[in-house]
Design a protein around this motif. Structure first.
Motif, mmCIF file in Angstrom:
data_model
loop_
_atom_site.group_PDB
_atom_site.id
_atom_site.type_symbol
_atom_site.label_atom_id
_atom_site.label_comp_id
_atom_site.label_asym_id
_atom_site.label_seq_id
_atom_site.Cartn_x
_atom_site.Cartn_y
_atom_site.Cartn_z
ATOM 1 N N ARG A 36 0.837 -1.213 0.000
ATOM 2 C CA ARG A 36 0.000 0.000 0.000
ATOM 3 C C ARG A 36 0.864 1.253 0.000
ATOM 4 N N LEU A 37 1.942 1.228 0.758
ATOM 5 C CA LEU A 37 2.841 2.381 0.792
ATOM 6 C C LEU A 37 3.515 2.580 -0.560
ATOM 7 N N LYS A 38 3.881 1.495 -1.213
ATOM 8 C CA LYS A 38 4.498 1.587 -2.542
ATOM 9 C C LYS A 38 3.513 2.209 -3.530
ATOM 10 N N LYS A 39 2.270 1.814 -3.405
ATOM 11 C CA LYS A 39 1.219 2.283 -4.320
ATOM 12 C C LYS A 39 0.816 3.730 -4.038
ATOM 13 N N ASP A 47 -5.758 5.976 8.037
ATOM 14 C CA ASP A 47 -6.205 5.676 6.677
ATOM 15 C C ASP A 47 -5.766 4.280 6.250
ATOM 16 N N LEU A 48 -4.573 3.899 6.627
ATOM 17 C CA LEU A 48 -4.042 2.574 6.309
ATOM 18 C C LEU A 48 -4.892 1.487 6.966
ATOM 19 N N SER A 49 -5.325 1.731 8.182
ATOM 20 C CA SER A 49 -6.175 0.797 8.908
ATOM 21 C C SER A 49 -7.481 0.554 8.152
ATOM 22 N N LEU A 50 -8.066 1.626 7.643
ATOM 23 C CA LEU A 50 -9.303 1.504 6.863
ATOM 24 C C LEU A 50 -9.081 0.759 5.556
ATOM 25 N N VAL A 51 -8.048 1.120 4.851
ATOM 26 C CA VAL A 51 -7.766 0.505 3.549
ATOM 27 C C VAL A 51 -7.524 -0.992 3.693
ATOM 28 N N THR A 57 -4.836 -1.281 16.602
ATOM 29 C CA THR A 57 -3.896 -1.973 17.475
ATOM 30 C C THR A 57 -3.035 -2.951 16.678
ATOM 31 N N LYS A 58 -3.682 -3.761 15.839
ATOM 32 C CA LYS A 58 -2.958 -4.738 15.027
ATOM 33 C C LYS A 58 -2.035 -4.019 14.040
ATOM 34 N N LEU A 59 -2.524 -2.926 13.466
ATOM 35 C CA LEU A 59 -1.718 -2.158 12.528
ATOM 36 C C LEU A 59 -0.500 -1.548 13.220
ATOM 37 N N SER A 60 -0.700 -0.982 14.402
ATOM 38 C CA SER A 60 0.406 -0.357 15.138
ATOM 39 C C SER A 60 1.525 -1.349 15.413
ATOM 40 N N TYR A 85 2.914 10.358 9.492
ATOM 41 C CA TYR A 85 2.881 9.965 8.089
ATOM 42 C C TYR A 85 3.860 8.821 7.912
ATOM 43 N N THR A 86 3.393 7.748 7.325
ATOM 44 C CA THR A 86 4.197 6.552 7.140
ATOM 45 C C THR A 86 4.565 6.417 5.675
ATOM 46 N N SER A 87 5.822 6.105 5.404
ATOM 47 C CA SER A 87 6.263 5.923 4.016
ATOM 48 C C SER A 87 7.295 4.808 3.950
ATOM 49 N N LEU A 88 7.519 4.330 2.745
ATOM 50 C CA LEU A 88 8.448 3.248 2.454
ATOM 51 C C LEU A 88 9.878 3.785 2.410
ATOM 52 N N THR A 89 10.816 3.016 2.942
ATOM 53 C CA THR A 89 12.234 3.375 2.829
ATOM 54 C C THR A 89 12.822 2.652 1.609
#
Length: 142
Positions: A36-39, A47-51, A57-60, A85-89
């Motif tokens: 999802r981050l790549k996309k 937002d990531l949790s919803l998608v 909790t599980k996402l964290s 804000y979360t992003s790919l390294t």
């Protein structure tokens, strides 16, 4: 075979294929997060949790693991420092590239057994279904 049975069988086959390329060092939720981050570039965990259709909790927990392995980075939101804000390294991108190479068998089988027209129709229909599943999960009618 009816539509429901076809969808169940396809889902089972896709899970089996996915297990063949399991990177082992990350969970499948973590893999989904990276994809999802790549996309989508930077994204807030809410937002990531919803998608992805998972609890915060599980996402964290999954994000903490990815961050400790160096696959993601998180930068505080300037408007609300509690949000990150979360992003790919580059490391996360490299891991996805390695996994992508292992997905080639799935592509080869589809390319060998579908005509060009069938491939285009599969792309179109799977796109519609994916979009509708995502909308339903996110509770929107876009």
């Amino acid at each position: 075979m009816d539509l429901k049975a076809s969808l169940i069988e396809l889902q089972c086959e896709m899970v089996a294929e996915r297990n063949l390329v399991n990177p082992r060092e990350i969970t499948w939720l973590q893999y989904d997060i990276l994809c999802r981050l790549k996309k989508g570039g930077e994204i807030l965990p809410s937002d990531l949790s919803l998608v992805l259709g998972v609890s915060r909790t599980k996402l964290s927990k999954a994000l903490r693991g990815l961050k400790s392995m160096g696959y993601i980075e998180q930068i505080p939101n300037k408007l609300d420092g509690r949000e990150l804000y979360t992003s790919l390294t580059e490391g996360g991108d490299a891991l996805l590239e390695d996994i992508s190479k292992r997905h080639s068998a799935l592509y080869r089988i589809a390319a060998e057994h579908f005509t060009e027209e069938e491939q285009e129709e599969f792309i179109r229909l799977s796109g519609i279904l994916s979009d509708e599943l995502r909308k339903a999960r996110m509770g929107r009618d876009e």
